[in-house]
Design a protein around this motif. Structure first.
Motif, PDB file in Angstrom:
ATOM      1  N   UNK A   9     -11.008   2.362  15.143  1.00 24.85           N
ATOM      2  CA  UNK A   9     -11.940   2.045  14.054  1.00 24.85           C
ATOM      3  C   UNK A   9     -11.247   1.387  12.862  1.00 24.85           C
ATOM      4  N   UNK A  10      -9.947   1.707  12.656  1.00 26.83           N
ATOM      5  CA  UNK A  10      -9.228   1.177  11.497  1.00 26.83           C
ATOM      6  C   UNK A  10      -7.800   0.769  11.885  1.00 26.83           C
ATOM      7  N   UNK A  11      -7.408  -0.435  11.437  1.00 22.30           N
ATOM      8  CA  UNK A  11      -6.052  -0.934  11.645  1.00 22.30           C
ATOM      9  C   UNK A  11      -5.368  -1.071  10.287  1.00 22.30           C
ATOM     10  N   UNK A  12      -4.162  -0.539  10.178  1.00 21.08           N
ATOM     11  CA  UNK A  12      -3.322  -0.779   9.001  1.00 21.08           C
ATOM     12  C   UNK A  12      -2.446  -1.977   9.346  1.00 21.08           C
ATOM     13  N   UNK A  13      -2.639  -3.081   8.633  1.00 21.84           N
ATOM     14  CA  UNK A  13      -1.939  -4.334   8.932  1.00 21.84           C
ATOM     15  C   UNK A  13      -0.868  -4.559   7.867  1.00 21.84           C
ATOM     16  N   UNK A  33     -12.194  -2.077  10.929  1.00 16.77           N
ATOM     17  CA  UNK A  33     -11.757  -2.136   9.528  1.00 16.77           C
ATOM     18  C   UNK A  33     -10.257  -2.433   9.465  1.00 16.77           C
ATOM     19  N   UNK A  34      -9.855  -3.290   8.521  1.00 16.95           N
ATOM     20  CA  UNK A  34      -8.438  -3.610   8.332  1.00 16.95           C
ATOM     21  C   UNK A  34      -8.014  -3.226   6.915  1.00 16.95           C
ATOM     22  N   UNK A  35      -6.948  -2.420   6.825  1.00 11.52           N
ATOM     23  CA  UNK A  35      -6.309  -2.114   5.539  1.00 11.52           C
ATOM     24  C   UNK A  35      -5.027  -2.942   5.523  1.00 11.52           C
ATOM     25  N   UNK A  36      -4.861  -3.794   4.491  1.00 13.29           N
ATOM     26  CA  UNK A  36      -3.669  -4.642   4.428  1.00 13.29           C
ATOM     27  C   UNK A  36      -2.679  -4.117   3.396  1.00 13.29           C
ATOM     28  N   UNK A  37      -1.383  -4.126   3.761  1.00 16.96           N
ATOM     29  CA  UNK A  37      -0.318  -3.735   2.837  1.00 16.96           C
ATOM     30  C   UNK A  37       0.889  -4.637   3.059  1.00 16.96           C
ATOM     31  N   UNK A  38       1.588  -4.971   1.960  1.00 16.94           N
ATOM     32  CA  UNK A  38       2.819  -5.750   2.105  1.00 16.94           C
ATOM     33  C   UNK A  38       3.934  -5.220   1.202  1.00 16.94           C
ATOM     34  N   UNK A  39       3.728  -4.033   0.633  1.00 22.75           N
ATOM     35  CA  UNK A  39       4.780  -3.496  -0.236  1.00 22.75           C
ATOM     36  C   UNK A  39       5.648  -2.486   0.512  1.00 22.75           C
ATOM     37  N   UNK A  40       6.805  -2.197  -0.046  1.00 23.68           N
ATOM     38  CA  UNK A  40       7.763  -1.305   0.618  1.00 23.68           C
ATOM     39  C   UNK A  40       7.242   0.125   0.693  1.00 23.68           C
ATOM     40  N   UNK A  41       6.744   0.613  -0.432  1.00 24.92           N
ATOM     41  CA  UNK A  41       6.241   1.993  -0.474  1.00 24.92           C
ATOM     42  C   UNK A  41       4.740   1.986  -0.212  1.00 24.92           C
ATOM     43  N   UNK A  45      -1.511   8.248   2.960  1.00 25.76           N
ATOM     44  CA  UNK A  45      -2.942   8.320   3.314  1.00 25.76           C
ATOM     45  C   UNK A  45      -3.400   7.074   4.086  1.00 25.76           C
ATOM     46  N   UNK A  46      -2.758   5.917   3.820  1.00 24.22           N
ATOM     47  CA  UNK A  46      -3.126   4.693   4.541  1.00 24.22           C
ATOM     48  C   UNK A  46      -2.822   4.833   6.037  1.00 24.22           C
ATOM     49  N   UNK A  47      -1.705   5.505   6.344  1.00 18.27           N
ATOM     50  CA  UNK A  47      -1.363   5.759   7.749  1.00 18.27           C
ATOM     51  C   UNK A  47      -2.321   6.784   8.349  1.00 18.27           C
ATOM     52  N   UNK A  48      -2.664   7.799   7.556  1.00 16.70           N
ATOM     53  CA  UNK A  48      -3.572   8.848   8.026  1.00 16.70           C
ATOM     54  C   UNK A  48      -4.953   8.283   8.362  1.00 16.70           C
ATOM     55  N   UNK A  49      -5.382   7.298   7.588  1.00 20.09           N
ATOM     56  CA  UNK A  49      -6.716   6.705   7.783  1.00 20.09           C
ATOM     57  C   UNK A  49      -6.777   5.744   8.968  1.00 20.09           C
ATOM     58  N   UNK A  64      11.668   7.132   8.947  1.00 15.94           N
ATOM     59  CA  UNK A  64      11.666   7.916  10.188  1.00 15.94           C
ATOM     60  C   UNK A  64      10.523   8.926  10.198  1.00 15.94           C
ATOM     61  N   UNK A  65      10.238   9.515   9.049  1.00 20.37           N
ATOM     62  CA  UNK A  65       9.158  10.521   8.995  1.00 20.37           C
ATOM     63  C   UNK A  65       7.795   9.888   9.291  1.00 20.37           C
ATOM     64  N   UNK A  66       7.579   8.668   8.815  1.00 21.63           N
ATOM     65  CA  UNK A  66       6.324   7.958   9.115  1.00 21.63           C
ATOM     66  C   UNK A  66       6.265   7.631  10.608  1.00 21.63           C
ATOM     67  N   UNK A  67       7.375   7.146  11.161  1.00 24.74           N
ATOM     68  CA  UNK A  67       7.419   6.790  12.586  1.00 24.74           C
ATOM     69  C   UNK A  67       7.179   8.014  13.473  1.00 24.74           C
ATOM     70  N   UNK A  68       7.681   9.155  13.065  1.00 25.72           N
ATOM     71  CA  UNK A  68       7.510  10.378  13.861  1.00 25.72           C
ATOM     72  C   UNK A  68       6.078  10.903  13.808  1.00 25.72           C
ATOM     73  N   UNK A  69       5.439  10.738  12.656  1.00 28.65           N
ATOM     74  CA  UNK A  69       4.115  11.337  12.465  1.00 28.65           C
ATOM     75  C   UNK A  69       2.967  10.476  12.980  1.00 28.65           C
ATOM     76  N   UNK A  70       3.116   9.157  12.878  1.00 22.42           N
ATOM     77  CA  UNK A  70       1.979   8.286  13.155  1.00 22.42           C
ATOM     78  C   UNK A  70       2.298   7.292  14.265  1.00 22.42           C
ATOM     79  N   UNK A  71       1.354   7.135  15.140  1.00 24.39           N
ATOM     80  CA  UNK A  71       1.475   6.138  16.204  1.00 24.39           C
ATOM     81  C   UNK A  71       0.058   5.815  16.673  1.00 24.39           C
ATOM     82  N   UNK A  72      -0.161   4.769  17.400  1.00 25.14           N
ATOM     83  CA  UNK A  72       0.833   3.776  17.792  1.00 25.14           C
ATOM     84  C   UNK A  72       1.069   2.746  16.681  1.00 25.14           C
TER      85      UNK A  72
END
Length: 196
Positions: A9-13, A33-41, A45-49, A64-72
């Motif tokens: 339903x939602x892609x973080x791009x 739905x597409x959420x767009x981000x281009x900043x380092x931090x 919540x954007x990953x959670x959504x 590493x913590x983001x990679x471990x918690x969220x996929x794909x």
């Protein structure tokens, strides 16, 4: 008719925005739905959504913590992996005489080391073409590869396979400071750099 019922339903791009890639509009056209981000931090919540993370032209490494918690998480890389992982892949494919191409792969803890979903080898005439021309072709080809497989990607039913061997990797600091510019004819510039 496309069955959209099994789409995320939602892609973080991460990375390029709609002015730099047509992929975002293609995703939106399918009702995702597409959420767009281009900043380092990026707020967690954007990953959670999001049900899927796509990285294209994103210049930062995810923690590493983001990679471990969220996929794909999927990355679009303009090299024929496992060759030319890291930065300035298009330059290194010519300098190292390794295959040119594009790869769409899963993001893991390494740099461009995750399982490959789709890839395409591309031949160039190095005697006539510039680095910029080949770079622009690779960007178009990777967009096409992604869009051609959009249904599988958005339904998370893509194939994937491990990268077969070690390949090559380059850091940005490896790039020759004497480089004459992206509008140079490839063979002429590579020969000049190797003679120095």
């Amino acid at each position: 008719m496309i069955d959209k019922s099994n789409f995320v339903s939602t892609v973080l791009f991460l990375g390029y925005d709609s002015s730099k890639t047509k992929i975002i509009e293609h995703i939106k056209k399918l009702g995702v739905k597409v959420i767009h981000e281009d900043k380092k931090e990026i707020e967690e919540t954007k990953f959670q959504e999001s049900d899927l993370v796509v990285s294209f032209g994103y210049r930062y490494l995810l923690s590493e913590s983001i990679l471990e918690k969220y996929s794909p998480m999927i990355n679009l890389h303009i090299s024929y992996l496992p060759y030319n992982r890291g930065s300035l892949a298009n330059f290194w494919s010519f300098y190292d005489q390794t295959p040119s191409g594009v790869s769409i792969h899963l993001i893991d803890n390494g740099i461009d080391t995750g399982d490959i979903l789709y890839q395409k080898k591309i031949e160039f005439d190095q005697k006539k073409m510039t680095f910029r021309q080949t770079h622009n072709i690779l960007l178009k080809e990777i967009e096409k590869l992604f869009i051609d497989n959009l249904d599988e990607i958005l339904s998370l039913s893509y194939p994937h396979r491990k990268q077969e061997h070690k390949g090559t990797y380059h850091h940005s600091k490896d790039f020759p400071s004497e480089f004459g510019g992206w509008d140079q004819i490839i063979d002429v510039e590579i020969n000049r750099l190797k003679k120095r």
